[in-house]
Design an enzyme around this catalytic site. Structure first.
Site, PDB file in Angstrom:
ATOM      1  N   TYR A 245       0.821  -1.213   0.000  1.00  0.00           N
ATOM      2  CA  TYR A 245       0.000   0.000   0.000  1.00  0.00           C
ATOM      3  C   TYR A 245       0.861   1.272   0.000  1.00  0.00           C
ATOM      4  CZ  TYR A 245      -4.704  -1.905   0.829  1.00  0.00           C
ATOM      5  OH  TYR A 245      -5.911  -2.519   0.712  1.00  0.00           O
TER       6      TYR A 245
ATOM      7  N   LYS B  93       2.983 -15.654   1.758  1.00  0.00           N
ATOM      8  CA  LYS B  93       3.148 -16.280   0.441  1.00  0.00           C
ATOM      9  C   LYS B  93       4.652 -16.547   0.267  1.00  0.00           C
ATOM     10  CE  LYS B  93       1.502 -17.631  -3.564  1.00  0.00           C
ATOM     11  NZ  LYS B  93       0.621 -18.828  -3.696  1.00  0.00           N
TER      12      LYS B  93
ATOM     13  N   ASP C  39      -3.227 -18.339  -0.068  1.00  0.00           N
ATOM     14  CA  ASP C  39      -4.270 -18.943  -0.922  1.00  0.00           C
ATOM     15  C   ASP C  39      -4.976 -20.069  -0.180  1.00  0.00           C
ATOM     16  OD1 ASP C  39      -1.902 -20.373  -1.055  1.00  0.00           O
ATOM     17  OD2 ASP C  39      -1.962 -20.703  -3.222  1.00  0.00           O
TER      18      ASP C  39
ATOM     19  N   ASP D  72      -6.277  -7.040   4.003  1.00  0.00           N
ATOM     20  CA  ASP D  72      -7.433  -6.364   3.397  1.00  0.00           C
ATOM     21  C   ASP D  72      -8.385  -7.406   2.819  1.00  0.00           C
ATOM     22  OD1 ASP D  72      -9.002  -4.239   2.271  1.00  0.00           O
ATOM     23  OD2 ASP D  72      -8.085  -4.698   0.326  1.00  0.00           O
TER      24      ASP D  72
ATOM     25  N   ASP E 174     -12.184  -9.043   4.595  1.00  0.00           N
ATOM     26  CA  ASP E 174     -13.500  -9.005   3.935  1.00  0.00           C
ATOM     27  C   ASP E 174     -14.102 -10.409   3.871  1.00  0.00           C
ATOM     28  OD1 ASP E 174     -13.488  -6.270   3.480  1.00  0.00           O
ATOM     29  OD2 ASP E 174     -14.032  -6.435   1.357  1.00  0.00           O
TER      30      ASP E 174
HETATM   31  C1  IPM Z   1     -10.335  -1.255   4.088  1.00  0.00           C
HETATM   32  C2  IPM Z   1     -10.618  -0.622   2.762  1.00  0.00           C
HETATM   33  C3  IPM Z   1      -9.471   0.322   2.413  1.00  0.00           C
HETATM   34  C4  IPM Z   1      -8.206  -0.508   2.335  1.00  0.00           C
HETATM   35  C5  IPM Z   1      -9.708   1.136   1.145  1.00  0.00           C
HETATM   36  C6  IPM Z   1     -10.990   1.932   1.208  1.00  0.00           C
HETATM   37  C7  IPM Z   1      -8.544   2.043   0.841  1.00  0.00           C
HETATM   38  O1  IPM Z   1     -10.814  -1.585   1.792  1.00  0.00           O
HETATM   39  O2  IPM Z   1     -10.227  -0.522   5.088  1.00  0.00           O
HETATM   40  O3  IPM Z   1     -10.235  -2.479   4.150  1.00  0.00           O
HETATM   41  O4  IPM Z   1      -7.919  -1.113   1.299  1.00  0.00           O
HETATM   42  O5  IPM Z   1      -7.492  -0.562   3.322  1.00  0.00           O
HETATM   43 MG    MG Z   2     -10.854  -3.578   2.569  1.00  0.00          MG
END
Ligand code: IPM
Ligand code: MG
Length: 360
Positions: A141, A191, A223, A247, A251
């Site tokens: 990032y 990885k 993975d 990240d 999710d």
């Molecule tokens: C998160 C989001 C952010 C990230 C985006 C909005 C930049 O997806 O907080 O997980 O990738 O960190």
């Molecule tokens: Mg995210």
């Protein structure tokens, strides 16, 4: 007086942070150790529109001098065509970096009332209780060089995944400490069959592990971790990983619990400053219609009380209130269970229900 900066941001951000703030005010009213003062400031698209930048220096300063920050969400279609460098997301990345918020804690739990909301079978989902510890201020990032090179006949782009051993060690320590207070199992996700950066993560994590003989450490390829999260989510206690893998996996972990609308997060700096935000985004499709689920923001407020104020009782009261509201069958649109045909409630009413459950 402890200042909390509220950064509502874009989309459903303002709606959900408003409910979280109401809950904080109610809880603070009951616990006189908490003397909170809220101050609102701009971030993301809202800040671009007002000030031409996704994050003003004055806002960074205000946050630096506060006890904690409550954030909604950033981004939306209005700003989607802007260059990456000036988009709303840059505000979020900018504040994480400027305040050194390197430790991102994303707990994923299943509320018993919602286990049928997951796309996985209830028996697979039952009892999920994991914590993703994501490194938040390093890795790909923020690595240099970064650019799209349009000078040659063929366009070329580059991003670099960079970590030094200190960045790895400090996030691993946070994860080991967290595991120590939980089921004492830590999975380091990497990885290393391809990336040198991951090889260093493994090495450093093994070194840190020597200080935590009571915690069982496993290394897992990213993975196969993605796969195992779907197959046997229950095997995970604490997961520690870098910015990009974290990240993605957070999710996934959030979604298998049923809805992204339920998951809170904390981002902590050395020295104690913390930023708290729901894991979900700005959901522009439902913004401004009182349809959003405020529970992730409300539970982020609980994390704020826990991590920034050590107000564990107050934090647990909020979580218990959320749990009882769900047990009573109250649902925003995102958490209606298949076959449930009760009317859904809006964002404000969900806030009302939590306040009622808190006895306020
Ligand atoms: C998160 C989001 C952010 C990230 C985006 C909005 C930049 O997806 O907080 O997980 O990738 O960190
Ligand atoms: Mg995210």
């Amino acid at each position: 007086m402890d200042r909390i900066v509220v950064l509502p941001g874009d989309g459903i951000g303002p709606e959900v942070t408003r409910q979280a703030q109401r809950v904080l005010e109610a809880v603070a009213g009951k616990h006189d150790i908490l003397n909170l003062k809220f101050e609102e400031a701009l971030i993301g698209g809202a800040s671009i529109d007002a000030k031409g930048t996704p994050l003003g220096d004055d806002v960074v300063e205000l946050c630096r001098e506060s006890r904690a920050i409550l954030l909604g969400a950033v981004g939306g279609p209005k700003w989607d065509d802007m260059p990456v460098d000036t988009r709303p997301e840059k505000g979020l990345l900018g504040i994480r970096k400027a305040l050194g918020l390197f430790a991102n804690l994303r707990p994923a739990q299943v509320f018993s009332a919602l286990k049928d909301a997951s796309s996985l079978r209830p028996e697979v989902v039952d009892g999920i209780d994991m914590l993703v510890v994501r490194e938040l201020t390093g890795g790909i990032y923020f690595g240099e060089p970064r650019e799209i090179d349009r000078s040659g006949p063929v366009r070329k782009a580059i991003n670099a995944m960079v970590y030094d051993e200190n960045e790895i060690a400090r996030i691993c320590r946070i994860a080991f400490e967290a595991a120590r207070g939980r089921r004492k199992h830590l999975t380091q996700v990497h990885k290393a069959n391809v990336l040198e950066v991951s090889q260093l993560w493994m090495e450093v994590c093994d070194e840190v592990a020597k200080d935590y003989p009571d915690v069982e450490l496993a290394h897992q390829l990213v993975d196969s971790c993605a796969m195992l999260l779907l197959k046997e989510p229950n095997r995970f206690d604490v997961i520690v990983t870098g910015n990009l893998f974290g990240d993605i996996l957070s999710d996934e972990a959030a979604m298998i619990t049923g809805s992204l609308g339920m998951l809170p997060s904390a981002s902590l700096a050395e020295g104690g400053l913390g930023l708290y935000e729901p894991v979900h985004g700005s959901a522009p499709d439902i913004a401004g219609q009182d349809l959003a689920n405020p529970l992730a923001a409300i539970m982020s407020a609980a994390m704020l009380l826990e991590h920034s104020f050590s107000a564990f009782d107050a934090a647990n009261e909020i979580r218990d209130a959320v749990s009882s509201v769900l047990d009573a069958g109250h649902r925003t649109g995102d958490i209606v269970l298949p076959g449930e045909d009760r009317p859904t409630i809006g964002c404000v009413e969900m806030g009302d229900k939590v306040l009622e459950a808190l006895g306020s």
